[in-house]
Design an enzyme around this catalytic site. Structure first.
Site, PDB file in Angstrom:
ATOM      1  N   GLY A  29      95.952  35.856 -35.695  1.00 61.49           N
ATOM      2  CA  GLY A  29      95.133  35.071 -35.231  1.00 61.49           C
ATOM      3  C   GLY A  29      94.169  35.795 -34.637  1.00 61.49           C
ATOM      4  O   GLY A  29      94.428  36.696 -34.032  1.00 61.49           O
ATOM      5  N   THR A  42      86.061  52.564 -33.485  1.00 63.06           N
ATOM      6  CA  THR A  42      84.967  53.459 -34.294  1.00 63.06           C
ATOM      7  C   THR A  42      84.298  54.533 -33.670  1.00 63.06           C
ATOM      8  O   THR A  42      84.241  55.673 -34.244  1.00 63.06           O
ATOM      9  CB  THR A  42      83.997  52.236 -34.720  1.00 63.06           C
ATOM     10  N   ARG A  90      96.423  35.948 -42.185  1.00 68.73           N
ATOM     11  CA  ARG A  90      97.916  36.247 -42.082  1.00 68.73           C
ATOM     12  C   ARG A  90      98.342  36.280 -43.663  1.00 68.73           C
ATOM     13  O   ARG A  90      98.082  35.634 -44.392  1.00 68.73           O
ATOM     14  CB  ARG A  90      98.558  34.905 -41.566  1.00 68.73           C
ATOM     15  N   ILE A 145      95.954  35.775 -27.990  1.00 69.42           N
ATOM     16  CA  ILE A 145      95.821  35.193 -26.633  1.00 69.42           C
ATOM     17  C   ILE A 145      97.122  34.696 -25.966  1.00 69.42           C
ATOM     18  O   ILE A 145      97.227  34.479 -24.900  1.00 69.42           O
ATOM     19  CB  ILE A 145      94.997  33.813 -26.991  1.00 69.42           C
ATOM     20  N   ASP A 146      98.393  34.844 -26.934  1.00 66.43           N
ATOM     21  CA  ASP A 146      99.393  34.439 -26.277  1.00 66.43           C
ATOM     22  C   ASP A 146      99.987  35.300 -25.309  1.00 66.43           C
ATOM     23  O   ASP A 146     100.989  34.853 -24.472  1.00 66.43           O
ATOM     24  CB  ASP A 146     100.641  34.394 -27.418  1.00 66.43           C
ATOM     25  N   GLU A 206     100.443  19.565 -11.415  1.00 63.54           N
ATOM     26  CA  GLU A 206     101.654  19.146 -10.910  1.00 63.54           C
ATOM     27  C   GLU A 206     102.922  19.498 -11.192  1.00 63.54           C
ATOM     28  O   GLU A 206     103.666  19.809 -10.904  1.00 63.54           O
ATOM     29  CB  GLU A 206     101.555  17.487 -10.526  1.00 63.54           C
ATOM     30  N   SER A 235      97.021  10.670  -9.419  1.00 64.66           N
ATOM     31  CA  SER A 235      96.709  11.303 -10.512  1.00 64.66           C
ATOM     32  C   SER A 235      97.611  12.515 -11.080  1.00 64.66           C
ATOM     33  O   SER A 235      98.088  12.900  -9.970  1.00 64.66           O
ATOM     34  CB  SER A 235      94.969  11.838 -10.824  1.00 64.66           C
TER      35      SER A 235
HETATM   36  O1  F6P Z   1      99.336  33.483 -32.210  1.00 64.57           O
HETATM   37  C1  F6P Z   1      98.253  33.022 -31.639  1.00 64.57           C
HETATM   38  C2  F6P Z   1      98.141  31.292 -31.579  1.00 64.57           C
HETATM   39  O2  F6P Z   1      97.075  30.930 -31.017  1.00 64.57           O
HETATM   40  C3  F6P Z   1      99.441  30.705 -31.165  1.00 64.57           C
HETATM   41  O3  F6P Z   1      99.230  30.446 -29.798  1.00 64.57           O
HETATM   42  C4  F6P Z   1      99.206  29.345 -32.046  1.00 64.57           C
HETATM   43  O4  F6P Z   1     100.608  28.772 -32.230  1.00 64.57           O
HETATM   44  C5  F6P Z   1      98.842  29.982 -33.209  1.00 64.57           C
HETATM   45  O5  F6P Z   1      98.049  31.093 -33.181  1.00 64.57           O
HETATM   46  C6  F6P Z   1      97.927  29.073 -34.245  1.00 64.57           C
HETATM   47  O6  F6P Z   1      97.526  29.604 -35.401  1.00 64.57           O
HETATM   48  P1  F6P Z   1      96.696  29.220 -36.523  1.00 64.57           P
HETATM   49  O7  F6P Z   1      96.146  27.929 -36.195  1.00 64.57           O
HETATM   50  O8  F6P Z   1      95.714  30.274 -36.817  1.00 64.57           O
HETATM   51  O9  F6P Z   1      97.663  28.977 -37.612  1.00 64.57           O
END
Ligand code: F6P
Length: 342
Positions: A29, A42, A90, A145-146, A206, A235
């Protein structure tokens, strides 16, 4: 075992060099800051008199020989851009030995001596297998990002994604307050709750529901719905990490609607906006540090290691550890989150 490394490109430069040409690719991703890492790899390589090849479309491009030569000016003006100029994918074919054989032949034909992979654990698993099969040095730069990689406090893109979530939830909060609603906001995280936990703290959510502490958090949710919301709140924001473990925001909201038909429940799935946008200063700086460190590692004859940042120091983590072990969440942060809502 992690190794703390002092960044000293000049010292490395004095060493006898075996490497002549390195390749760089982005895989998995996309994450904001990948371009900053491509630029750093680079330019650090060129500063050390190495030739640089960019592989487009991740491992698929390696199999197809989709290579471009990269000079210092080719990576101008990309530092602040989200996504990846090298494109990413991927790649299922790379998971087969036939695919990796094709990829190796392409690397050999292009006289590539080592590869820098910018990606997540799936990308490093592929790199580890190929380096064992073909004795090709691979160094990884964690970008997802995870933030779910073992051995590094930080992966490229996480900080930007966190800020994107905070910005979005602050806006959702306005509607939640104005209408007295409960919003279930679903954030990304694959099988990790780091985005949910930290954005939850930053937004004053919350309740948060994360895979690492799912049952407990479901109890918190019921407590909030039956006591907190009804008695003192008008809320609420519930941040839910995506995935099978939590069931996702839609499913939880559906159950809540059934149990509490009197409540105004809404769902907001933030989705891929979390993956885009211009990287924050921290993402740019850390991507640059890790890009330079990746070249240092290759010049230092390292292979099959991921560059990481731990306690603000550059570290090298063996691939087999980085891909097998988990980045555990800080349970103290969970306690803090609960304390803020007790
Ligand atoms: O691994 C990063 C991530 O953003 C995950 O949080 C999410 O589940 C996944 O990629 C979604 O990936 P895609 O939409 O590229 O299959």
């Amino acid at each position: 075992m992690m190794m703390i490394v002092t960044q000293n490109t000049m010292a490395v430069e004095r060493k006898k060099r075996k490497l002549k040409r390195i390749a760089v690719l982005t895989s998995g991703g996309d994450a904001p800051g990948m371009n900053a890492a491509i630029r750093a790899v680079t330019r650090a390589a060129i500063a050390n008199k190495l030739k640089v090849v960019g592989i487009r479309h991740g491992y698929q491009g390696m199999i197809d020989g989709d290579f471009i030569s990269l000079k210092a000016f080719d990576v101008s003006g990309i530092l602040h851009l989200g996504g990846t100029v090298l494109k990413t994918a991927r790649c299922m074919e790379f998971m087969t030995s036939e695919g990796r054989e094709k990829a190796y032949q392409q690397l050999k034909k292009a006289e590539i001596d080592a590869v820098v992979v910018i990606g997540g654990d799936g990308s490093f698993t592929g790199a580890l297998v190929m380096s064992q099969e073909y004795n090709m040095p691979f160094v990884g730069i964690p970008a997802t990002i995870d933030n779910d990689m073992y051995g590094t406090d930080y992966t490229i893109g996480y900080e930007t994604a966190l800020n994107t979530v905070v910005d979005a939830v602050d806006k959702i909060r306005d509607t939640a307050r104005s209408h007295g609603r409960i919003f279930f906001v679903e954030v990304m995280g694959h099988e990790a709750g780091l985005i949910a936990l930290n954005s939850g703290i930053a937004c004053g959510a919350e309740v948060i529901v994360i895979p690492e502490s799912n049952e407990h958090q479901q109890d918190e949710l019921h407590k909030f719905l039956s006591k907190g919301y009804k008695n003192k709140e008008s809320s609420g924001i519930v941040i839910v990490a995506e995935g099978e473990e939590t069931g996702g925001a839609m499913k939880i909201a559906e159950e809540v609607r059934k149990e509490h038909p009197d409540l105004e429940v809404r769902v907001s799935i933030l989705g891929h906006i979390q993956r885009g946008g211009s990287p924050t200063a921290k993402d740019r700086i850390n991507a640059t540090r890790m890009g330079v460190a990746a070249i240092d590692a290759l010049l230092d004859d390292q292979k099959s290691v991921m560059i990481g940042i731990a306690n603000d120091h550059i570290v090298q983590v063996p691939f087999n550890k980085a891909v097998k072990l988990n980045h555990n969440i800080d349970t103290y942060l969970l306690e803090i989150q609960r304390l803020m809502n007790s």
